[in-house]
Design a protein around this motif. Structure first.
Motif, mmCIF file in Angstrom:
data_model
loop_
_atom_site.group_PDB
_atom_site.id
_atom_site.type_symbol
_atom_site.label_atom_id
_atom_site.label_comp_id
_atom_site.label_asym_id
_atom_site.label_seq_id
_atom_site.Cartn_x
_atom_site.Cartn_y
_atom_site.Cartn_z
ATOM 1 N N ALA A 74 -0.612 15.255 7.240
ATOM 2 C CA ALA A 74 -1.589 14.638 6.325
ATOM 3 C C ALA A 74 -1.497 15.248 4.934
ATOM 4 C CB ALA A 74 -2.995 14.854 6.880
ATOM 5 N N THR A 75 -1.708 14.417 3.912
ATOM 6 C CA THR A 75 -1.616 14.891 2.526
ATOM 7 C C THR A 75 -2.994 14.904 1.853
ATOM 8 O OG1 THR A 75 -1.336 12.677 1.612
ATOM 9 C CG2 THR A 75 0.683 13.824 2.327
ATOM 10 N N LEU A 76 -3.034 15.628 0.749
ATOM 11 C CA LEU A 76 -4.293 15.674 -0.016
ATOM 12 C C LEU A 76 -4.613 14.294 -0.599
ATOM 13 C CD1 LEU A 76 -6.648 17.295 -1.137
ATOM 14 C CD2 LEU A 76 -5.217 17.873 -3.100
ATOM 15 N N ARG B 235 0.842 -1.207 0.000
ATOM 16 C CA ARG B 235 0.000 0.000 0.000
ATOM 17 C C ARG B 235 0.861 1.234 0.000
ATOM 18 N NH1 ARG B 235 -5.410 0.911 1.530
ATOM 19 N NH2 ARG B 235 -6.458 -1.093 1.618
ATOM 20 N N PRO B 236 0.429 2.295 -0.691
ATOM 21 C CA PRO B 236 1.135 3.564 -0.583
ATOM 22 C C PRO B 236 0.990 4.118 0.838
ATOM 23 C CG PRO B 236 -0.394 3.577 -2.451
ATOM 24 C CD PRO B 236 -0.702 2.356 -1.640
ATOM 25 N N LEU B 237 2.051 4.743 1.317
ATOM 26 C CA LEU B 237 2.027 5.419 2.619
ATOM 27 C C LEU B 237 2.351 6.885 2.371
ATOM 28 C CD1 LEU B 237 2.117 5.354 5.818
ATOM 29 C CD2 LEU B 237 4.588 5.041 5.556
ATOM 30 N N ALA B 238 1.441 7.783 2.740
ATOM 31 C CA ALA B 238 1.708 9.224 2.582
ATOM 32 C C ALA B 238 2.006 9.783 3.967
ATOM 33 C CB ALA B 238 0.526 9.887 1.887
ATOM 34 N N GLY B 239 1.083 10.571 4.544
ATOM 35 C CA GLY B 239 1.333 11.102 5.896
ATOM 36 C C GLY B 239 1.183 10.044 6.974
ATOM 37 N N GLY B 240 0.454 8.979 6.680
ATOM 38 C CA GLY B 240 0.294 7.877 7.649
ATOM 39 C C GLY B 240 -0.739 8.157 8.732
ATOM 40 N N THR B 241 -1.445 9.296 8.666
ATOM 41 C CA THR B 241 -2.345 9.641 9.779
ATOM 42 C C THR B 241 -3.642 8.832 9.779
ATOM 43 O OG1 THR B 241 -3.404 11.432 8.533
ATOM 44 C CG2 THR B 241 -1.471 12.020 9.852
ATOM 45 N N ASP B 242 -3.927 8.174 8.671
ATOM 46 C CA ASP B 242 -5.079 7.267 8.617
ATOM 47 C C ASP B 242 -4.596 5.821 8.595
ATOM 48 O OD1 ASP B 242 -7.894 6.572 8.211
ATOM 49 O OD2 ASP B 242 -7.297 5.984 6.199
ATOM 50 N N LEU B 243 -3.627 5.548 7.729
ATOM 51 C CA LEU B 243 -3.194 4.167 7.520
ATOM 52 C C LEU B 243 -2.536 3.566 8.774
ATOM 53 C CD1 LEU B 243 -2.811 1.770 5.662
ATOM 54 C CD2 LEU B 243 -0.807 2.872 4.679
ATOM 55 N N LEU B 244 -1.661 4.327 9.440
ATOM 56 C CA LEU B 244 -0.936 3.731 10.578
ATOM 57 C C LEU B 244 -1.865 3.431 11.765
ATOM 58 C CD1 LEU B 244 2.496 5.620 10.300
ATOM 59 C CD2 LEU B 244 1.869 3.365 9.416
ATOM 60 N N SER C 151 -14.037 12.006 4.253
ATOM 61 C CA SER C 151 -13.043 12.979 3.804
ATOM 62 C C SER C 151 -13.678 14.363 3.707
ATOM 63 C CB SER C 151 -12.515 12.560 2.428
ATOM 64 O OG SER C 151 -11.907 13.658 1.793
ATOM 65 N N ASP C 152 -12.987 15.370 4.195
ATOM 66 C CA ASP C 152 -13.472 16.748 4.042
ATOM 67 C C ASP C 152 -13.155 17.301 2.656
ATOM 68 O OD1 ASP C 152 -14.686 17.757 6.549
ATOM 69 O OD2 ASP C 152 -12.773 17.160 7.432
ATOM 70 N N CYS C 153 -11.964 16.989 2.137
ATOM 71 C CA CYS C 153 -11.574 17.602 0.857
ATOM 72 C C CYS C 153 -12.341 17.007 -0.313
ATOM 73 C CB CYS C 153 -10.066 17.444 0.631
ATOM 74 S SG CYS C 153 -9.103 18.324 1.868
HETATM 75 C C1 LIG Z 1 -7.678 12.032 15.293
HETATM 76 C C2 LIG Z 1 -7.891 12.091 13.798
HETATM 77 C C3 LIG Z 1 -8.810 12.994 13.295
HETATM 78 C C4 LIG Z 1 -9.025 13.062 11.905
HETATM 79 N N1 LIG Z 1 -9.927 13.980 11.437
HETATM 80 C C5 LIG Z 1 -10.163 14.055 10.100
HETATM 81 C C6 LIG Z 1 -11.085 15.015 9.606
HETATM 82 O O1 LIG Z 1 -11.658 15.819 10.351
HETATM 83 N N2 LIG Z 1 -11.324 15.040 8.258
HETATM 84 C C7 LIG Z 1 -10.692 14.189 7.389
HETATM 85 O O2 LIG Z 1 -10.937 14.285 6.181
HETATM 86 N N3 LIG Z 1 -9.784 13.291 7.838
HETATM 87 C C8 LIG Z 1 -9.486 13.202 9.166
HETATM 88 N N4 LIG Z 1 -8.570 12.300 9.646
HETATM 89 C C9 LIG Z 1 -7.975 11.328 8.724
HETATM 90 C C10 LIG Z 1 -6.613 11.710 8.129
HETATM 91 O O3 LIG Z 1 -5.810 12.382 9.074
HETATM 92 C C11 LIG Z 1 -6.739 12.616 6.900
HETATM 93 O O4 LIG Z 1 -7.782 12.171 6.071
HETATM 94 C C12 LIG Z 1 -5.449 12.695 6.113
HETATM 95 O O5 LIG Z 1 -5.588 13.659 5.082
HETATM 96 C C13 LIG Z 1 -4.982 11.380 5.497
HETATM 97 O O6 LIG Z 1 -3.812 11.683 4.720
HETATM 98 P P1 LIG Z 1 -2.441 10.918 4.958
HETATM 99 O O7 LIG Z 1 -1.460 11.546 4.045
HETATM 100 O O8 LIG Z 1 -2.062 10.877 6.392
HETATM 101 O O9 LIG Z 1 -2.874 9.478 4.442
HETATM 102 P P2 LIG Z 1 -2.275 8.029 4.787
HETATM 103 O O10 LIG Z 1 -2.691 7.638 6.164
HETATM 104 O O11 LIG Z 1 -0.836 7.947 4.473
HETATM 105 O O12 LIG Z 1 -3.074 7.166 3.713
HETATM 106 C C14 LIG Z 1 -4.473 7.008 3.767
HETATM 107 C C15 LIG Z 1 -4.889 6.029 2.665
HETATM 108 O O13 LIG Z 1 -4.649 6.599 1.389
HETATM 109 C C16 LIG Z 1 -3.728 5.810 0.631
HETATM 110 N N5 LIG Z 1 -2.897 6.785 -0.071
HETATM 111 C C17 LIG Z 1 -2.269 7.846 0.467
HETATM 112 N N6 LIG Z 1 -1.695 8.601 -0.494
HETATM 113 C C18 LIG Z 1 -1.961 7.982 -1.661
HETATM 114 C C19 LIG Z 1 -1.638 8.274 -3.013
HETATM 115 N N7 LIG Z 1 -0.961 9.375 -3.364
HETATM 116 N N8 LIG Z 1 -2.062 7.421 -3.965
HETATM 117 C C20 LIG Z 1 -2.774 6.311 -3.646
HETATM 118 N N9 LIG Z 1 -3.122 6.002 -2.380
HETATM 119 C C21 LIG Z 1 -2.732 6.824 -1.398
HETATM 120 C C22 LIG Z 1 -3.007 4.949 1.634
HETATM 121 O O14 LIG Z 1 -2.554 3.743 1.062
HETATM 122 C C23 LIG Z 1 -4.086 4.735 2.670
HETATM 123 O O15 LIG Z 1 -4.947 3.696 2.246
HETATM 124 C C24 LIG Z 1 -8.306 12.222 11.021
HETATM 125 C C25 LIG Z 1 -7.366 11.323 11.549
HETATM 126 C C26 LIG Z 1 -7.158 11.254 12.910
HETATM 127 C C27 LIG Z 1 -6.137 10.287 13.444
#
Ligand SMILES: Cc1cc2nc3c(=O)[nH]c(=O)nc-3n(C[C@H](O)[C@H](O)[C@H](O)COP(=O)(O)OP(=O)(O)OC[C@H]3O[C@@H](n4cnc5c(N)ncnc54)[C@H](O)[C@@H]3O)c2cc1C
Length: 334
Positions: A109-111, A30-39, A160-162
């Motif tokens: 977190a990333t878009l 799986r791709p890992l970006a910011g990891g705030t959801d996946l981890l 997702s908000d975005c």
């Molecule tokens: C306490 C808490 C509160 C949160 N509140 C919100 C909120 O209010 N609104 C909201 O929208 N989200 C929220 N989130 C979720 C998350 O933080 C965000 O959605 C964030 O933008 C996820 O981005 P990331 O880069 O961390 O994704 P990751 O955790 O790295 O990845 C998320 C998923 O996307 C996939 N992925 C990532 N990048 C790519 C890419 N470029 N191509 C293909 N697949 C990809 C990964 O494989 C994984 O399945 C919250 C999380 C926590 C822990």
């Protein structure tokens, strides 16, 4: 304390290298970006990839260009997005990005991660022992949807908000794999299925988001959540309108988030708005039409009937804001 399961970390330097790894490893990677959801999901054993393909060292994913339209690299952080002055024309996206989670999470977190966010449900977003105690659920390791026990479809919700903001703005996403690049309208990127909610294949990387020129458009995003400081949306309303000099609406797009397993456009809202001005009667009629399409189920926060009622209010706040009213005092309550 919940620990991460074992995994192998790969750190490609180019998109092509990342695509090759994903193609070679199959769905176990799986791709890992910011990891705030996946981890956190991995800690709860909701997702257990054997290989993580970190995207953070691929420079091309952080580019951000604006010519007539906007091209945003998937690796752009939400904090950077919300703060960028070029976002002034894309109000809905700037507001949505600024309202995700908390400042610390938005810095990481990333878009791309936000658009690929896993769907959520109160029977799924639990620790592994909690889930096992009820025999798990349809989305992971079980055969019953505890929200709708007769349902053969998982009703986990898109949070997702975005996503709704970008759907309202008419965005498209670029998906890169070893086979090349394809483009998909964001509104077609999601399926109404809480288990299999993306049309993206496991070997595809979301590389960029293209947002059309917003000249003449105004857009906004309103979000319902329990705590203004951090929570996921339990309802998101994104609205975009284009008006002529007399104030008559030439084009309009209203999208809902957290109201089903995917964010979706409400065509009835465009029909109610186009050719009219943003007067009170038009706003009230549009809000009713949009709320009729919001069918929240009992798998997140708040009572479902009330969430539907709030949809009427959020749509009217969004449209009143777009006609130029200052709703700052109301906004601060959300
Ligand atoms: C306490 C808490 C509160 C949160 N509140 C919100 C909120 O209010 N609104 C909201 O929208 N989200 C929220 N989130 C979720 C998350 O933080 C965000 O959605 C964030 O933008 C996820 O981005 P990331 O880069 O961390 O994704 P990751 O955790 O790295 O990845 C998320 C998923 O996307 C996939 N992925 C990532 N990048 C790519 C890419 N470029 N191509 C293909 N697949 C990809 C990964 O494989 C994984 O399945 C919250 C999380 C926590 C822990």
């Amino acid at each position: 304390m919940m620990r991460l399961p074992d995994f192998e970390l790969r750190r490609p330097r180019t998109l092509a290298e990342a695509a090759t790894i994903l193609a070679g490893e199959g769905p176990a990677a799986r791709p890992l970006a910011g990891g705030t959801d996946l981890l956190p999901n991995m800690k709860r054993r909701q997702q257990t990839p054997r290989v993580l393909v970190a995207l953070g060292e691929i420079p091309g994913l952080r580019t951000f260009t604006n010519g007539a339209a906007l091209a945003i690299g998937a690796g752009t952080t939400l904090a950077a997005l919300a703060a960028d002055t070029r976002m002034a024309q894309y109000g809905a996206l700037a507001q949505a990005a600024a309202r995700v989670a908390s400042p610390q999470l938005r810095n990481q977190a990333t878009l791309g991660g936000n658009l690929c966010l896993d769907t959520r449900c109160s029977y799924y977003d639990q620790s592994e022992p909690w889930r096992r105690a009820i025999g798990c659920c349809l989305k992971k390791d079980g055969d019953t949807c505890w929200v709708a026990t007769a349902s053969r479809r998982c009703v986990a919700v898109s949070s997702s908000d975005c996503a709704p903001a970008l759907v309202a703005l008419g965005a498209r996403v670029r998906l890169v794999s070893r086979e090349g690049t394809r483009e998909v309208a964001l509104e077609d990127f999601y399926r109404d299925d809480g288990m299999d909610h993306l049309v993206k294949r496991p070997d595809e990387i979301l590389s960029a988001v293209d947002v059309p020129d917003a000249q003449g458009w105004r857009s906004t995003y309103w979000k319902l959540r329990r705590r203004g400081a951090i929570d996921f949306p339990v309802l998101g309303v994104a609205a975009a309108v284009k008006r002529d000099t007399a104030g008559t609406i030439e084009a309009a797009r209203v999208a809902l988030g957290a109201a089903g397993s995917r964010p979706f456009l409400v065509p009835q809202a465009s029909e109610a708005l186009i050719g009219r001005t943003l007067d009170d009667a038009t706003i009230a009629a549009t809000a009713r039409r949009v709320a009729a399409r919001a069918k929240p189920v009992d798998n997140t926060d708040f009572e479902t009937r009330w969430r539907k009622d709030v949809a009427t209010q959020l749509v009217s706040y969004a449209l009143r804001e777009l006609r130029g009213e200052d709703l700052g005092a109301i906004r601060r309550r959300f």
